[in-house]
Motif scaffolding. Structure first.
Motif, mmCIF file in Angstrom:
data_model
loop_
_atom_site.group_PDB
_atom_site.id
_atom_site.type_symbol
_atom_site.label_atom_id
_atom_site.label_comp_id
_atom_site.label_asym_id
_atom_site.label_seq_id
_atom_site.Cartn_x
_atom_site.Cartn_y
_atom_site.Cartn_z
ATOM 1 N N ASP A 76 0.819 -1.212 0.000
ATOM 2 C CA ASP A 76 0.000 0.000 0.000
ATOM 3 C C ASP A 76 0.849 1.256 0.000
ATOM 4 O O ASP A 76 0.430 2.294 -0.479
ATOM 5 C CB ASP A 76 -0.884 0.024 1.248
ATOM 6 C CG ASP A 76 -2.131 -0.802 1.029
ATOM 7 O OD1 ASP A 76 -2.925 -0.878 1.942
ATOM 8 O OD2 ASP A 76 -2.270 -1.362 -0.068
ATOM 9 N N ARG B 33 -1.774 3.170 9.372
ATOM 10 C CA ARG B 33 -2.237 4.115 8.376
ATOM 11 C C ARG B 33 -2.316 5.534 8.938
ATOM 12 O O ARG B 33 -1.918 6.492 8.292
ATOM 13 C CB ARG B 33 -3.619 3.690 7.876
ATOM 14 C CG ARG B 33 -4.117 4.484 6.682
ATOM 15 C CD ARG B 33 -5.558 4.136 6.402
ATOM 16 N NE ARG B 33 -6.380 4.465 7.556
ATOM 17 C CZ ARG B 33 -7.462 3.786 7.917
ATOM 18 N NH1 ARG B 33 -7.834 2.728 7.248
ATOM 19 N NH2 ARG B 33 -8.160 4.159 8.971
ATOM 20 N N GLN C 227 2.647 5.730 9.250
ATOM 21 C CA GLN C 227 2.996 6.230 7.914
ATOM 22 C C GLN C 227 3.087 7.748 7.861
ATOM 23 O O GLN C 227 4.085 8.289 7.398
ATOM 24 C CB GLN C 227 2.006 5.710 6.878
ATOM 25 C CG GLN C 227 2.127 4.208 6.667
ATOM 26 C CD GLN C 227 1.215 3.718 5.556
ATOM 27 O OE1 GLN C 227 0.692 4.507 4.795
ATOM 28 N NE2 GLN C 227 1.048 2.419 5.462
ATOM 29 N N PRO C 228 2.042 8.468 8.363
ATOM 30 C CA PRO C 228 2.155 9.931 8.300
ATOM 31 C C PRO C 228 3.335 10.473 9.100
ATOM 32 O O PRO C 228 3.984 11.432 8.671
ATOM 33 C CB PRO C 228 0.836 10.415 8.900
ATOM 34 C CG PRO C 228 -0.059 9.252 8.962
ATOM 35 C CD PRO C 228 0.746 8.015 8.880
ATOM 36 N N VAL D 201 6.454 10.077 7.035
ATOM 37 C CA VAL D 201 6.501 11.035 5.926
ATOM 38 C C VAL D 201 6.807 12.438 6.460
ATOM 39 O O VAL D 201 7.631 13.164 5.913
ATOM 40 C CB VAL D 201 5.154 11.035 5.169
ATOM 41 C CG1 VAL D 201 5.122 12.145 4.136
ATOM 42 C CG2 VAL D 201 4.948 9.685 4.495
ATOM 43 N N GLU D 202 6.172 12.759 7.568
ATOM 44 C CA GLU D 202 6.352 14.086 8.140
ATOM 45 C C GLU D 202 7.808 14.340 8.537
ATOM 46 O O GLU D 202 8.262 15.469 8.553
ATOM 47 C CB GLU D 202 5.465 14.199 9.385
ATOM 48 C CG GLU D 202 4.889 15.553 9.613
ATOM 49 C CD GLU D 202 3.708 15.467 10.579
ATOM 50 O OE1 GLU D 202 3.764 16.135 11.600
ATOM 51 O OE2 GLU D 202 2.748 14.707 10.306
ATOM 52 N N HIS E 174 10.369 13.103 6.949
ATOM 53 C CA HIS E 174 11.199 12.906 5.757
ATOM 54 C C HIS E 174 11.857 11.529 5.725
ATOM 55 O O HIS E 174 12.973 11.395 5.237
ATOM 56 C CB HIS E 174 12.270 13.989 5.643
ATOM 57 C CG HIS E 174 11.742 15.367 5.907
ATOM 58 N ND1 HIS E 174 10.723 15.909 5.179
ATOM 59 C CD2 HIS E 174 12.057 16.275 6.862
ATOM 60 C CE1 HIS E 174 10.434 17.103 5.649
ATOM 61 N NE2 HIS E 174 11.228 17.351 6.683
ATOM 62 N N GLY F 197 -7.053 23.746 15.248
ATOM 63 C CA GLY F 197 -5.851 23.769 16.073
ATOM 64 C C GLY F 197 -5.070 25.041 15.808
ATOM 65 O O GLY F 197 -5.176 25.623 14.725
ATOM 66 N N ASP G 34 -1.214 27.259 17.098
ATOM 67 C CA ASP G 34 0.044 27.192 17.838
ATOM 68 C C ASP G 34 -0.150 27.570 19.302
ATOM 69 O O ASP G 34 -0.730 28.605 19.622
ATOM 70 C CB ASP G 34 1.073 28.135 17.204
ATOM 71 C CG ASP G 34 1.554 27.609 15.871
ATOM 72 O OD1 ASP G 34 1.999 26.451 15.835
ATOM 73 O OD2 ASP G 34 1.460 28.342 14.871
ATOM 74 N N ALA H 71 4.606 29.807 14.903
ATOM 75 C CA ALA H 71 5.768 29.323 15.641
ATOM 76 C C ALA H 71 7.018 29.385 14.771
ATOM 77 O O ALA H 71 8.058 28.859 15.139
ATOM 78 C CB ALA H 71 5.521 27.905 16.144
ATOM 79 N N GLN I 90 7.230 28.136 11.606
ATOM 80 C CA GLN I 90 7.370 26.986 10.713
ATOM 81 C C GLN I 90 7.607 27.468 9.274
ATOM 82 O O GLN I 90 7.094 28.506 8.872
ATOM 83 C CB GLN I 90 6.102 26.116 10.728
ATOM 84 C CG GLN I 90 5.721 25.566 12.093
ATOM 85 C CD GLN I 90 4.687 26.432 12.781
ATOM 86 O OE1 GLN I 90 4.784 27.657 12.739
ATOM 87 N NE2 GLN I 90 3.736 25.802 13.447
ATOM 88 N N LEU J 210 2.719 19.798 6.145
ATOM 89 C CA LEU J 210 2.193 18.663 5.398
ATOM 90 C C LEU J 210 0.711 18.927 5.204
ATOM 91 O O LEU J 210 -0.030 19.044 6.162
ATOM 92 C CB LEU J 210 2.414 17.377 6.183
ATOM 93 C CG LEU J 210 2.190 16.090 5.398
ATOM 94 C CD1 LEU J 210 3.255 15.932 4.326
ATOM 95 C CD2 LEU J 210 2.216 14.897 6.337
ATOM 96 N N ARG K 50 -7.707 1.155 -3.986
ATOM 97 C CA ARG K 50 -7.400 -0.187 -3.530
ATOM 98 C C ARG K 50 -7.853 -0.338 -2.087
ATOM 99 O O ARG K 50 -7.903 0.626 -1.345
ATOM 100 C CB ARG K 50 -5.925 -0.531 -3.663
ATOM 101 C CG ARG K 50 -4.956 0.601 -3.354
ATOM 102 C CD ARG K 50 -3.570 -0.015 -3.319
ATOM 103 N NE ARG K 50 -2.534 0.776 -3.953
ATOM 104 C CZ ARG K 50 -1.870 1.725 -3.354
ATOM 105 N NH1 ARG K 50 -2.155 2.072 -2.142
ATOM 106 N NH2 ARG K 50 -0.891 2.365 -3.980
ATOM 107 N N LYS L 139 -8.141 -0.970 1.693
ATOM 108 C CA LYS L 139 -7.200 -0.762 2.800
ATOM 109 C C LYS L 139 -7.512 -1.754 3.889
ATOM 110 O O LYS L 139 -8.679 -1.986 4.167
ATOM 111 C CB LYS L 139 -7.344 0.665 3.335
ATOM 112 C CG LYS L 139 -6.610 1.653 2.470
ATOM 113 C CD LYS L 139 -5.338 2.102 3.145
ATOM 114 C CE LYS L 139 -4.460 2.918 2.218
ATOM 115 N NZ LYS L 139 -3.270 3.354 2.821
#
Lengths: 510, 148
Positions: free
Chosen positions: A13, A57, A61-62, A65-66, A68, A492, A494, B99, B101, B105, B146, B148
């Motif tokens: 996946d 999931r 995974q996130p 990715v977050e 790098h 959300g 800061d 902050a 940044q 993402l 696909r 999951k």
């Protein structure tokens, strides 16, 4: 745990981690694995499988990715990921573990899914769907000796990150690991050690400072007493130069001294010492926000109107009390006058205080709790929504359709675009008798920001853990449109940043 | 005559608030705000990284009042012009990065979206003149079908 397994379900996946089949490269490798997986599977095979997949999931995974990194593969009960940067690899591991704490908080101990995580730096061979090399094996071995919920790192990683990732490290010495000739130096990562140490240090400093002031005062008092023994009355006018706060009478016990300076201490004020009005504190008790008691209950939290509000989930709420209105400028300024809040708010006394960060709101709640000796705090996100719904389950508390004049928002039919919202309580109260639960001013709650309710607690407690650099805002403000007035709306922001439409209300309860 | 009066009126209206709220902090003329990624027209799938570029100015925390420094705001599908006399709004289509940044993402529903950066000062007001990036378009593709 044992050998690097022959990975059963090469999960396809994920996005392919790497384009070309690089020959060798240096990489930080994370190996994660669920503790007591077999037991969990035995107890509830399908349920566990679904939960593990969901964690992979929504969290693993996130997070990778977050930071790098790339996920090399997931196995039945674990995963392997590689990162260019050791710092990012360790940060990612901490984020995963901290999020899992939040997810597990509401579960009984034996159905918690806890990961062990090992991180190592090594020269590896990377293929499209797997990674090979000594470095991977060592990461896997380190993972094997980690306690559930912990991140263990190798000496090689430690050397790279020790001055860069602000957290504590506990050396576990050189460990001999299976099938690896040389012993491996292992460290345990303590994500919060630094923060804990810092707060304790600060508290001690304050205590020492106050104690020394007290001692100084007594000394001054005694000196003054001795010098002015004859003709005391005549001298009184000159006394204000002597520090006014503490009399020469028996000093307060250290516990009292540790309380914040603003606390009015009537016993001192009434003592014979010439306490002049120069002191900034007033002897009158602090103004407490008007509170409404809320009976406990259960409700469906969230909605399908926005991805952040999903999934709708059942939450049980214990009895508590919440402010009838948002905290006002007048209430805030008492805290400011006591030097316990960061700034003096301008505006009408009965307008909600605005331009407060989450940290500011916490300072007010802490001051109020101390000054009144009652457990004032910010409401949890679940408590806020429960209170805002007032027992209803419609889009707004008054029904599914927007009605003019029910709330303060941009298109709710009231005047807008002012520098400050109208005074608190300008619109109708909800069925619980609460005003401005939606519109008016954005309101901070206790919870850290999470993009969805995936993994949220269901006992009404605040959801801490995860990315706490942002916290949750509720209610929407006079500058937002009607979508933001919905009781389920959430956003959300800061934690330490002030913004003109952000305020809060307090809660009271254990 | 009528037109003239209208022009005069609108000019007065446009100037008045400017005089009343001297909010905008000045920014260097050569300051440039831009997207490092994604590029204009890029097709993405799922969550994607947005990196903010800023030249000849600095990024700082909201609340920090330094000369020639500000913090990023990401505008998603915003068509209203930027109001230099109001703080940059805070809602789901105006993301704040107070902050300091310099990337985020982003996960958007499938379809075409516009992105634009606006630099805000310590109090979230745009600079004078506003420091904004080009408005770029990204196409978010359907997630692969696909199970999951």
């Amino acid at each position: 745990m044992g050998e690097i397994r022959n990975f059963r379900s090469g999960n396809h996946d994920e996005p392919p981690p790497h384009g070309g089949v690089g020959p060798r490269r240096l990489a930080a490798i994370i190996v994660g694995d669920i503790a007591a997986y077999s037991r969990l599977m035995q107890a509830d095979e399908e349920g566990t499988h679904v939960r593990v997949k969901r964690i992979e999931r929504d969290l693993i995974q996130p997070s990778i990715v977050e930071h790098h990194g790339s996920l090399v593969k997931t196995t039945g009960d674990g995963f392997i990921a590689i990162f260019d940067s050791p710092v990012e690899a360790v940060r990612c591991s901490i984020v995963i573990q901290q999020n899992l704490v939040g997810r597990n908080a509401s579960l009984p101990k034996d159905s918690r899914i806890e990961y062990r995580i090992g991180v190592n730096l090594g020269d590896v061979i990377i293929e499209p769907d797997d990674v090979y090399g000594d470095g991977v094996n060592i990461a896997s071995r380190i993972e094997g000796i980690a306690e559930p919920g912990q991140v263990y790192i190798s000496g090689a990683i430690y050397e790279q990150i020790k001055h860069k990732v602000v957290c504590g490290y506990e050396s576990l010495g050189d460990r001999k690991v299976k099938n690896i000739t040389d012993p491996v130096r292992v460290y345990r990562v303590l994500p919060d050690a630094d923060a804990v140490g810092k707060t304790r240090g600060r508290r001690e400093n304050v205590l020492i400072f106050l104690l020394s002031i007290t001692v100084l005062m007594i000394a001054t008092g005694v000196l003054w007493y001795l010098l002015t023994q004859p003709g005391r009355v005549g001298e009184q006018a000159a006394t204000p130069t002597v520090s006014p706060v503490v009399s020469p009478s028996p000093q307060p016990p250290p516990r009292e001294a540790a309380a914040p300076a603003p606390q009015p201490a009537p016993s001192l004020a009434s003592s014979p010492s010439p306490a002049p009005a120069a002191s900034s504190q007033s002897p009158t008790p602090v103004r407490e926000p008007e509170m409404i008691a809320i009976r406990g209950g259960s409700f469906a939290m969230g909605s399908n109107d926005d991805p952040t509000e999903r999934p709708v989930h059942q939450v049980a709420i214990k009895p508590f009390a919440i402010g009838k209105y948002p905290v006002t400028v007048q209430e805030w300024n008492e805290c400011a006058a006591a030097k316990a809040c960061g700034f003096t708010a301008i505006g009408n006394d009965d307008a909600p205080v605005s331009n407060v960060s989450w940290t500011d709101a916490q300072q007010y709640a802490a001051w109020l709790a101390k000054a009144t000796k009652k457990p004032y705090r910010l409401p949890s996100e679940a408590e806020w929504e429960y209170a805002a719904r007032g027992g209803t389950s419609t889009r707004y508390w008054w029904g599914d359709k927007l009605q003019q004049g029910m709330a303060g928002c941009k298109d709710c039919g009231a005047t807008a675009a002012a520098e400050q919202p109208t005074k608190v309580g300008s619109f109708k109260p909800n069925p619980f008798g609460l005003y401005d639960m939606g519109g008016g001013i954005d309101q901070w709650v206790e919870d850290c920001w999470h993009k969805t309710y995936q993994g949220a607690p269901n006992d009404g407690s605040a959801w801490s853990g995860g990315d706490c650099s942002s916290h949750v805002l509720r209610s929407g403000s006079w500058k937002n449109d009607a979508r933001y007035v919905r009781p389920s709306n959430r956003d959300g922001y800061d934690t330490n940043v002030r913004y003109p439409t952000h305020g809060f209300r307090v809660a009271l309860g254990p | 005559m009528h037109i003239l009066r209208c022009v005069a009126l609108s000019a007065v209206l446009a100037l008045l608030p400017g005089a009343a709220y001297p909010q905008g902090k000045t920014a260097p003329k050569d300051a440039k705000l831009y997207f490092i990624t994604p590029y204009d027209g890029q097709k993405v799938r799922g969550a994607f990284l947005v990196r903010f570029g800023l030249r000849n100015m600095g990024v700082t925390h909201a609340g920090d009042d330094y000369q020639n420094a500000g913090h990023h705001h990401l505008l998603i599908d915003v068509n209203d012009p930027i109001d230099p006399k109001e703080p940059i709004p805070q809602d789901k289509s105006h993301q704040h990065f107070g902050a300091g940044q310099t990337e985020t993402l982003l996960e958007l529903p499938p379809g075409t979206h516009t992105l634009q950066l606006v630099l805000g000062d310590a109090k979230h007001y745009p600079f004078e003149p506003p420091i904004v990036s080009d408005k770029i378009t990204v196409r978010v593709r359907q997630p692969p079908q696909r199970g999951k």
